[in-house]
Write an enzyme that holds these catalytic residues in place. Sequence first.
Site, mmCIF file in Angstrom:
data_model
loop_
_atom_site.group_PDB
_atom_site.id
_atom_site.type_symbol
_atom_site.label_atom_id
_atom_site.label_comp_id
_atom_site.label_asym_id
_atom_site.label_seq_id
_atom_site.Cartn_x
_atom_site.Cartn_y
_atom_site.Cartn_z
ATOM 1 N N VAL A 87 0.960 -1.240 -0.024
ATOM 2 C CA VAL A 87 -0.107 0.134 -0.005
ATOM 3 C C VAL A 87 0.890 1.099 0.106
ATOM 4 O O VAL A 87 0.371 2.151 -0.625
ATOM 5 C CB VAL A 87 -1.218 -0.112 1.169
ATOM 6 C CG1 VAL A 87 -1.634 1.373 1.353
ATOM 7 C CG2 VAL A 87 -1.929 -1.105 1.019
ATOM 8 N N CYS A 88 1.854 1.136 0.757
ATOM 9 C CA CYS A 88 3.073 2.188 0.734
ATOM 10 C C CYS A 88 3.349 3.119 -0.532
ATOM 11 O O CYS A 88 3.035 4.202 -0.560
ATOM 12 C CB CYS A 88 4.228 2.046 1.787
ATOM 13 S SG CYS A 88 3.834 1.411 3.305
ATOM 14 N N PRO A 89 3.673 2.369 -1.387
ATOM 15 C CA PRO A 89 4.063 3.204 -2.654
ATOM 16 C C PRO A 89 2.967 3.662 -3.287
ATOM 17 O O PRO A 89 3.096 4.732 -4.113
ATOM 18 C CB PRO A 89 4.804 1.938 -3.654
ATOM 19 C CG PRO A 89 4.083 0.630 -3.058
ATOM 20 C CD PRO A 89 4.154 0.881 -1.540
ATOM 21 N N GLU A 138 0.424 5.268 -2.030
ATOM 22 C CA GLU A 138 0.279 6.479 -1.157
ATOM 23 C C GLU A 138 1.508 7.436 -1.582
ATOM 24 O O GLU A 138 1.341 8.736 -1.899
ATOM 25 C CB GLU A 138 0.361 6.264 0.327
ATOM 26 C CG GLU A 138 -0.814 5.494 0.814
ATOM 27 C CD GLU A 138 -0.794 5.639 2.103
ATOM 28 O OE1 GLU A 138 -1.928 5.805 2.719
ATOM 29 O OE2 GLU A 138 0.309 5.219 2.898
ATOM 30 N N ILE A 139 2.657 7.181 -1.524
ATOM 31 C CA ILE A 139 4.004 8.092 -1.967
ATOM 32 C C ILE A 139 3.860 8.453 -3.168
ATOM 33 O O ILE A 139 4.120 9.520 -3.379
ATOM 34 C CB ILE A 139 5.211 7.398 -1.512
ATOM 35 C CG1 ILE A 139 5.331 6.747 0.109
ATOM 36 C CG2 ILE A 139 6.258 7.949 -2.170
ATOM 37 C CD1 ILE A 139 6.336 5.699 0.289
#
Length: 199
Positions: A49-51, A53-54
């Site tokens: 999920v992190c990439p 959002e970034i």
Amino acid sequence: MSTLVGKPAPHFNIPAVMPDDSFANINLTDFLHKKYTLLFFYPLDFTFVCPTEIIAFNNRISQFEALDTKILGASIDSQYTHLAWKSTPINKGGIGDIQYPLISDINKTLAKDFGVLADDGVALRGTFLIDKTGIVRHESVNDLPIGRNVKEILRIIESLQHYESSGNVCPAGWQTDKESLAANKLSIADYLTTNAENL
């Protein structure tokens, strides 16, 4: 449950990888009386999920800049891991040329200070809007599997700035082309008379 909203943001002076891939310390006082600060925490580099959002924040960086807002991302990874992730192509699981700093909270001090350190030792998806005087004006925290809506974060910044400039408060779902209202009974009564069914 405690909140930082309305309180001074915890001070930090902490390593980061910068947009030009250099390493430097990020100090909150560098932005005071100059910019709003949008600090967001994410769990780990090289995850799932992190990439999304970034990259979503990066895709809208010009909109944040137009709102005089500095974006800072933070996780418990080192600045060297951040750089390795930036250097990995997107089609290989990397994040590419991110144009805002990624903070290294490897000692987990920042996540603790902002109250988002999870029991398993990574940061929850905390988002903090800090005004130009250093006061936290918005915070939200998502559990690890739930990604943020960057458009909503932009709307929150616009709402705060509208309130600061006009003194009017912003009702549910307010956008810049919509009506705001004075904080009194007559104003809310008039507003609800015409808008209640569309909220």
